[in-house]
Design a protein around this motif. Structure first.
Motif, mmCIF file in Angstrom:
data_model
loop_
_atom_site.group_PDB
_atom_site.id
_atom_site.type_symbol
_atom_site.label_atom_id
_atom_site.label_comp_id
_atom_site.label_asym_id
_atom_site.label_seq_id
_atom_site.Cartn_x
_atom_site.Cartn_y
_atom_site.Cartn_z
ATOM 1 N N TYR A 1 -59.182 17.811 -1.766
ATOM 2 C CA TYR A 1 -59.242 18.236 -0.369
ATOM 3 C C TYR A 1 -59.290 19.759 -0.262
ATOM 4 O O TYR A 1 -58.755 20.470 -1.099
ATOM 5 C CB TYR A 1 -58.013 17.740 0.397
ATOM 6 C CG TYR A 1 -57.983 16.238 0.578
ATOM 7 C CD1 TYR A 1 -57.363 15.424 -0.364
ATOM 8 C CD2 TYR A 1 -58.571 15.644 1.681
ATOM 9 C CE1 TYR A 1 -57.339 14.046 -0.202
ATOM 10 C CE2 TYR A 1 -58.540 14.274 1.859
ATOM 11 C CZ TYR A 1 -57.923 13.485 0.905
ATOM 12 O OH TYR A 1 -57.898 12.120 1.063
ATOM 13 N N TYR A 2 -59.872 20.222 0.831
ATOM 14 C CA TYR A 2 -59.742 21.625 1.188
ATOM 15 C C TYR A 2 -58.296 21.878 1.640
ATOM 16 O O TYR A 2 -57.622 20.982 2.166
ATOM 17 C CB TYR A 2 -60.655 21.976 2.353
ATOM 18 C CG TYR A 2 -62.115 22.082 2.033
ATOM 19 C CD1 TYR A 2 -62.669 21.576 0.863
ATOM 20 C CD2 TYR A 2 -62.979 22.706 2.944
ATOM 21 C CE1 TYR A 2 -64.023 21.689 0.590
ATOM 22 C CE2 TYR A 2 -64.336 22.819 2.683
ATOM 23 C CZ TYR A 2 -64.846 22.301 1.509
ATOM 24 O OH TYR A 2 -66.189 22.406 1.254
ATOM 25 N N HIS B 1 -56.421 24.349 4.295
ATOM 26 C CA HIS B 1 -56.602 25.296 5.387
ATOM 27 C C HIS B 1 -55.314 26.085 5.589
ATOM 28 O O HIS B 1 -54.214 25.617 5.268
ATOM 29 C CB HIS B 1 -56.937 24.561 6.686
ATOM 30 C CG HIS B 1 -58.214 23.792 6.643
ATOM 31 N ND1 HIS B 1 -59.406 24.302 7.097
ATOM 32 C CD2 HIS B 1 -58.491 22.546 6.184
ATOM 33 C CE1 HIS B 1 -60.363 23.397 6.932
ATOM 34 N NE2 HIS B 1 -59.835 22.323 6.377
ATOM 35 N N TRP C 1 -60.270 28.418 4.926
ATOM 36 C CA TRP C 1 -60.000 27.344 3.971
ATOM 37 C C TRP C 1 -60.350 27.763 2.562
ATOM 38 O O TRP C 1 -61.124 28.695 2.360
ATOM 39 C CB TRP C 1 -60.728 26.057 4.332
ATOM 40 C CG TRP C 1 -62.235 26.074 4.482
ATOM 41 C CD1 TRP C 1 -62.928 26.013 5.659
ATOM 42 C CD2 TRP C 1 -63.232 26.162 3.451
ATOM 43 N NE1 TRP C 1 -64.292 26.052 5.412
ATOM 44 C CE2 TRP C 1 -64.511 26.132 4.071
ATOM 45 C CE3 TRP C 1 -63.194 26.253 2.039
ATOM 46 C CZ2 TRP C 1 -65.698 26.186 3.363
ATOM 47 C CZ3 TRP C 1 -64.382 26.305 1.330
ATOM 48 C CH2 TRP C 1 -65.618 26.276 1.993
ATOM 49 N N ILE C 2 -59.763 27.011 1.622
ATOM 50 C CA ILE C 2 -60.142 27.116 0.225
ATOM 51 C C ILE C 2 -60.454 25.718 -0.284
ATOM 52 O O ILE C 2 -59.721 24.764 0.003
ATOM 53 C CB ILE C 2 -59.062 27.800 -0.639
ATOM 54 C CG1 ILE C 2 -59.537 27.899 -2.108
ATOM 55 C CG2 ILE C 2 -57.704 27.110 -0.528
ATOM 56 C CD1 ILE C 2 -58.707 28.832 -2.959
ATOM 57 N N ASN C 3 -61.553 25.585 -0.985
ATOM 58 C CA ASN C 3 -61.891 24.342 -1.667
ATOM 59 C C ASN C 3 -61.019 24.294 -2.926
ATOM 60 O O ASN C 3 -61.212 25.081 -3.851
ATOM 61 C CB ASN C 3 -63.373 24.353 -2.022
ATOM 62 C CG ASN C 3 -63.823 23.094 -2.745
ATOM 63 O OD1 ASN C 3 -63.062 22.499 -3.519
ATOM 64 N ND2 ASN C 3 -65.055 22.695 -2.496
ATOM 65 N N THR D 1 -64.242 29.691 -0.777
ATOM 66 C CA THR D 1 -63.464 29.982 0.428
ATOM 67 C C THR D 1 -64.374 30.248 1.621
ATOM 68 O O THR D 1 -65.561 30.583 1.472
ATOM 69 C CB THR D 1 -62.575 31.226 0.220
ATOM 70 O OG1 THR D 1 -63.408 32.328 -0.181
ATOM 71 C CG2 THR D 1 -61.496 30.984 -0.806
ATOM 72 N N THR E 1 -53.753 20.201 5.157
ATOM 73 C CA THR E 1 -54.775 19.499 4.403
ATOM 74 C C THR E 1 -54.931 18.077 4.913
ATOM 75 O O THR E 1 -54.206 17.649 5.829
ATOM 76 C CB THR E 1 -54.455 19.516 2.897
ATOM 77 O OG1 THR E 1 -55.624 19.138 2.155
ATOM 78 C CG2 THR E 1 -53.323 18.548 2.554
#
Lengths: 107, 115
Positions: free
Chosen positions: B32-33, B35, B50-52, B58, B98
């Motif tokens: 999941y990303y 946030h 967000w970050i993957n 990002t 998330t």
């Protein structure tokens, strides 16, 4: 950015009442809408995603509906633990944006 | 069960940086990303980016570009958010979020910026 407008900003209700909160998006968001409950000093708790899907463990007295630009959150029979502030959030497009909140108070 | 546990409250001076951590458990971290969202005192919510968690890619809100950096350490299932050049208006509770439809929130980290 997509603007999310909630109404009313606050309401007073009694235990056992049916309560409806509305959320309007400034442009169509399909069903990419979530609802949260927040109590003072606490993190938000997710209630509904995809406009009408109940998060795991959330009681069925909460329900959501809508698509496009207009959405509603309904609490079928208000209980003491439901007095809180409720927020909507769109996740159709970045930046994610939130409604201003609806504070549900005891009448 | 899914849990996001954030680091403790911070007090910083204007111009300083803060780094908040978010340790995930109960799900596949890289699935999941993550946030980051903040809430100023008595105010609504503001999405920061967000970050993957898988790739590390990002995307930051325009307002925070140049000041925010999101990273992750997959070996310990932890995401980080660093905000630099702090000012008083950055005083807020910062949340990691998330899951489908922002289903899971950390407990929040209060960052106070004061001289």
């Amino acid at each position: 950015d997509i603007q999310m407008t909630q109404s009313p900003s606050s309401l007073s209700a009694s235990v056992g009442d049916r309560v409806t909160i509305t959320c309007r998006a400034s442009q169509g968001i399909s069903n990419y809408l979530a609802w949260f409950q927040q109590k003072p000093g606490k993190a938000p708790k997710s209630l509904i995603y995809a406009a009408s899907s109940l998060q795991s463990g959330v009681p069925s007295k909460f329900s959501g509906s809508g698509s496009g630009t207009d959405f509603t959150l309904t609490i079928s029979s208000l209980q003491p633990e439901d007095f809180a502030t409720y927020y909507c959030q769109q996740y159709n497009r970045y930046p994610l944006t939130f409604g201003g909140g609806t504070k549900v108070e005891i009448k | 069960q899914v849990q996001l546990v954030q680091s403790g409250a911070e007090v910083k001076k204007p111009g300083a940086s803060v780094k908040v951590s978010c340790k995930a458990s109960g799900y596949t971290f890289t699935g999941y990303y993550m946030h980051w969202v903040r809430q100023a005192p008595g105010q609504g919510f503001e999405w920061m980016g967000w970050i993957n968690a898988n790739s590390g890619g990002t995307d930051y809100a325009q307002k925070f570009q140049g000041r925010v950096t999101m990273t992750r350490d997959t070996s310990i299932s932890t995401a980080y958010m660093e905000l630099s050049r702090l000012r008083s208006e950055d005083t807020a509770v910062y949340y990691c979020v998330t899951g489908n439809g922002s289903g899971y929130w950390g407990q929040g980290t209060l960052v106070t910026v004061s001289s």
